[in-house]
Design an enzyme around this catalytic site. Structure first.
Site, PDB file in Angstrom:
ATOM      1  N   CYS A  35     -10.010  -0.082   7.837  1.00  0.00           N
ATOM      2  CA  CYS A  35      -9.505   1.199   8.322  1.00  0.00           C
ATOM      3  C   CYS A  35     -10.207   2.366   7.647  1.00  0.00           C
ATOM      4  O   CYS A  35     -10.375   3.428   8.234  1.00  0.00           O
ATOM      5  CB  CYS A  35      -8.003   1.289   8.076  1.00  0.00           C
ATOM      6  N   GLU A  39       0.856  -1.199   0.000  1.00  0.00           N
ATOM      7  CA  GLU A  39       0.000   0.000   0.000  1.00  0.00           C
ATOM      8  C   GLU A  39       0.884   1.238   0.000  1.00  0.00           C
ATOM      9  O   GLU A  39       0.736   2.131   0.838  1.00  0.00           O
ATOM     10  CB  GLU A  39      -0.892  -0.009   1.250  1.00  0.00           C
TER      11      GLU A  39
END
Lengths: 657, 657
Positions: B415, B319
């Site tokens: 998240c 990421e």
């Protein structure tokens, strides 16, 4: 048309003598084969070790140690031996033959009493034979060694390896099949199927053909062997620890019985090795249903899932096909082995039915993806063959780590280099095909060579002189053993001639020809020595991709005859993406003697939108109106197969128009 | 300029009243927060369970069971509580407050005697606290709960969670630091650093600020903490079994001390959370060296590594950021949380020094990447925010599996949804900034609102009415408590006005303004109620990307004011790649009431190169000359934030010109 040649020599006697290709076949003989022998013996400095010979020495009891490398490491030695067999068929080399004989002695010493042969299961997991067909490549390794045995037998007349592998094949036949007590399974990596066909053709033993047929027909049937095996094994895998999900059946092309498969899916090398065997069996058994499946798979793969370079398998995840028209240029896989397997399949399709499209694809893959995979020195290889490279992205973007901007010395999984060696050393087998019954000699590839054919009409010697890929002139000297005999020459009309038929002359006079399935036929009574000239229109063209291939929208590739061209950073300006080509300006061709052994380079008018000054504000985006005009520049393209032989830099096949 | 506001309320009193944004803040209050509470309690059907509440119940001894979800699962509850705190600050909701209080009771019950709080290490690995800072997110979870505590305290005045977290922070201070006997370490996922600054601002306790400074300054120093910890741990990892290679230091932004870092690298959320704390500390300590590091990182990230939508982090591997100008549209990551962190960082940079480019980026990320991550119903979210989608590739090409063509209900690693909730519920904090000393009210975002500010010159009430994003008119009603006081209004001049300065009028008369760092200043003696009109030129433009951004070569994006536009398959024809836009034709704008709550759509002349009939031969490639002419067609673009709210299909931001 069926060309049955069982228990005949595998191919006509053909010797390559070609200004372009001889350098490669010699490179394989003089550099690739000796270099790979060093690699197999772990003697190449700074390269990943192979362990292949060491594993055989340990399995033979000549050395102590642990198994090294992948579970399929034996196949690297097999492919090397196969290449040696092909090489020795055309060039005597006692020293090489001696080295190979010693390797074969080692193989004999590693074989079990019952015929079993596999160093991994001998050294590392004795007693676990045949418990993980899905992952463990046992029959795959067997298949490669069978191919080696047949090639070595054909090349040298020596039966030792052939006998070893017949013994193993006999043992395999006793283990696998539909009869009670046998394992009703097949291998996770197809290869044994095509190898058993070769063993049948070399020995005349029908049961090898039947065993191949069993493996092909059993694949994908319900209840599913891989799923049952996975359950039985406690849901484990060779590759990762612990409990794993069930195997991906598409990856192994076992999601459906092979006759029901309509699209190329899964691991691309597995796929094309399987299709090759399917085409063999369709031909040898006159199996029209299987032939239809081969045609469907061929059409899907080459019509919707093939790069312009003849590369197949567009994703590195599982080294696999993804889906129709998904052909990204930068995250590409296009494994060398997959294009080699595509050539195997194309050749078998030609044997099933001579249609030029099969040879077109064979030529495309050969001159571009395969030839480009090897460096000019024969000692560095690409595993992945990209159509677009940005070296920094290969280094810094993990999604492109698999795309190497320079060829590597060797690989931990080094399936590709020996595969190139065995293809190029047997390239003479791919040029012609004969139909004995119909007295026809087909020329698929225009590669200079001397050949001798046996037709019903008698023996014919044929000499081909080809100026490809640089010039379009191909000349055939036809000499029947008996002057005045009647037979046909059929010369392929390449797809790159589109719209401009090649011109034929016989002994200097223009000659008409009949066109059928993409071949030009001349059937006549031949003199003692006739000269057929075949003039192929050879000019650079801009080629576009099907609109569904999103990656190539608004782009064109330069193609000249069989060669795909590319831009390299060293000849142009980076970023290559900022360059575009004028769609309507002529492509100029120029032979450049100084470039990598000499090549025709193609130049064209283009534009560059770079304008660093317009970006002095340091922001990544700005209104179109603020952009400076594109500046004209001259683009220079080189043949794709030569890319990456100078300094590291960007490379693009597809250019914005 | 330094705007020090320690131990002051975190922001001026601002209430959003805006035709565009109120619907989103209400959506957060009425749909997102209740929905996420259900998700945290594992009551959303067909969605991946969260386990967050259950983990706290088990840790509190109220329930038996195993820990569920990721090691950082506690942070989802923290982010939800933080959003609740912001919401309750502007809207009383006794029922919601009651639910939150019960959750806080649960947290209290899960806290250890010494202040430690973490359900994973309480339930699953007791005794292993602080043994794997690199992977285990303990301080990260602490940081999120501190943010929640501060927001809940500010929103409700209730100290319970604040006291819990002060106790934990005090304990953390006793464990970490440079003193003998303390762990000289820091967290693998930065977050505690910015949270401790908030805790300092809420409590006035200098030691929280010092602890934050310690974590920031210690990071990346030699000998390297993560490497030592990895050795000490026996070279293991939280994520995979067995011996693992040493941690990737760039991933954690610990490859260098933070002041020496010059390019954004590694996991993008970790990066921007860290930069946020760096900017806080630079401001609060007047640390010019740290400020310079922030500016360098800002320039690299927003100048070379940011998508036009305000997305950052271009690869899903880790990421992470990849490198300068590597911004692929189709294999993109552009995580929602990363853009939210970018907004945090931009806000802190504005607090360090008011420069419009910080607010420009904040606006870009807010209106596009962040707003687009949530569905119109507030119940579906994107984690990855692509600029180009081909649904079949997301399904069939594993390199694009992470790019979802439709928003998801919830994620195993969830998240992003609660991060959107906490940003949108505190959006009122991002609109203005005041410099008390210099009597200036800055307007960064043009979002309708009612606000009250305390300046040295006295209290001022400011009402903003904004017609953005559809129209460019913004109107301010300025009412000083004491008529006749002198202070300045500074209105941001958005970068999308490039070349056309906005027009200002005061009480109907055209007014001059002084421009400084991208803001229009009017300093004057204000009457009892003055009306300032701020007319922003709002028109669709074609925007191009820097030539080094290879993915966008030869393409343009439609942008109108703060909104980036995109083509969707439903409004145009697939494949979208076969469409191109005429660079010189006008872009027409039309308000379409029926589309997803009403929006201005942009239409333009374009072309389609499809020509299925020219491809009837079934081959993937053909000469350019055989291609049919491109056919004209009308392109229709919708705002990017609305994409994927109708039927599944292709989407493109960048269009070939």
């Amino acid at each position: 048309m069926r060309l049955i040649r069982a228990v005949e020599p595998l191919s006509p006697q053909v010797q390559i003598l070609d200004p372009f290709w001889s350098s490669y076949t010699e490179l394989v003989r003089n550099a690739v084969i000796p270099y790979q022998w060093e690699a197999l013996n772990d003697r190449v400095k700074d390269a990943e070790p192979s362990y292949a010979i060491r594993n055989f020495r340990i399995a033979a009891g000549l050395e102590k140690g642990e198994f090294g490398g992948f579970v399929f490491q034996d196949s690297d030695l097999a492919k090397w031996l196969e290449a040696v067999g092909y090489t020795l068929a055309s060039h005597s080399d006692p020293e090489l033959e001696n080295t190979a004989d010693e390797a074969i002695d080692l193989i004999a010493a590693a074989q079990h009493e019952n015929g079993y042969l596999n160093t991994y299961f001998t050294i590392k997991e004795p007693g676990k034979q045949w418990t993980n067909l899905t992952d463990a490549h046992e029959l795959y390794c067997a298949g490669h060694m069978i191919e080696a045995a047949v090639a070595y037998y054909n090349g040298t007349g020596k039966r030792k390896l052939l006998d070893i592998m017949c013994k193993f094949a006999d043992y395999i036949e006793s283990v696998f099949g539909m009869e009670a007590g046998k394992i009703r399974g097949y291998d996770g990596h197809q290869e044994i199927e095509l190898a058993l066909v070769k063993l049948y053709e070399a020995t005349g033993e029908q049961r090898y053909l039947k065993l191949s047929q069993y493996f092909i027909d059993e694949r994908g049937r319900q209840p599913h062997f891989f799923l049952e095996e996975w359950e039985k094994r406690g849901k484990t895998s060779h590759w990762v620890k612990g409990i794993v999900p069930p195997p991906n059946l598409e990856y192994h092309q076992s999601h459906l019985p092979v006759r029901e498969q309509s699209a190329a899916v899964g691991h691309s090398v597995r796929a094309v090795y399987m299709y090759t065997a399917m085409a063999d069996l369709a031909r040898l058994n006159g199996d029209t249903e299987l032939k239809a499946a081969c045609e469907t798979l061929w059409n899907n793969m080459t019509g919707k899932q093939m790069y312009i370079t003849g590369g197949i398998g567009s994703t590195h995840h599982g080294e696999a096909f993804s889906f129709d028209y998904d052909l990204p240029n930068d995250t590409v896989y296009a494994e060398t082995c997959a294009s080699i397997g595509l050539i195997f399949f194309a050749r078998r399709m030609l044997q099933l039915e001579v249609k030029s499209e099969y040879a077109d694809v064979m030529e495309r893959a050969l001159y571009n993806n395969v030839l480009g995979s090897m460096s000019k020195d024969g000692r560095h290889f690409f595993y992945v063959n990209p159509l677009e490279v940005w070296p920094k992205a290969s280094e810094r973007n993990p999604g492109k780590h698999h795309v190497k901007p320079v060829r590597q010395k060797w690989f931990g999984c080094s399936c590709c280099p020996p595969n190139v060696a065995r293809l190029l050393s047997s390239l003479n087998d791919y040029i012609y095909e004969v139909s004995v019954e119909s007295n026809t000699i087909y020329t698929h590839l225009f590669i200079g060579s001397e050949a001798e054919f046996k037709l019903t009409a008698g023996k014919v010697s044929l000499k081909q002189h080809s100026e490809l890929p640089w010039k379009g002139l191909v000349q055939f000297t036809v000499k029947p053993e008996v002057g005045g005999s009647t037979f046909a020459l059929a010369l392929r009309i390449p797809d790159w001639c589109q719209g401009k038929p090649p011109v034929m002359s016989i002994n200097g006079d223009l000659a008409d020809y009949r066109e059928e399935k993409g071949y030009a036929f001349i059937e006549r009574q031949w003199g003692e020595e006739d000269i057929v000239e075949w003039n192929l229109p050879l000019q650079s063209q801009l080629i576009v991709a099907h609109p569904e291939i999103r990656a190539n929208a608004g782009k064109a590739a330069i193609v000249r005859g069989p060669l795909v061209y590319c831009l390299e950073e060293i000849d142009n300006s980076a970023p290559l993406a900022s360059l575009s080509i004028a769609a309507d300006t002529p492509l100029t061709e120029r032979f450049e003697a100084g470039i990598l052994g000499g090549a025709i380079v193609v130049e064209a008018d283009g534009y560059v939108k770079n304008a660093a000054e317009a970006w002095s504000h340091g922001k990544p985006y700005q209104p179109l109106g603020l952009q400076t005009e594109a500046a004209p520049l001259r683009l220079k393209a080189i043949p794709y197969y030569l890319w990456g032989n100078r300094e590291q830099g960007e490379m693009h096949v597809w250019i914005r128009t």
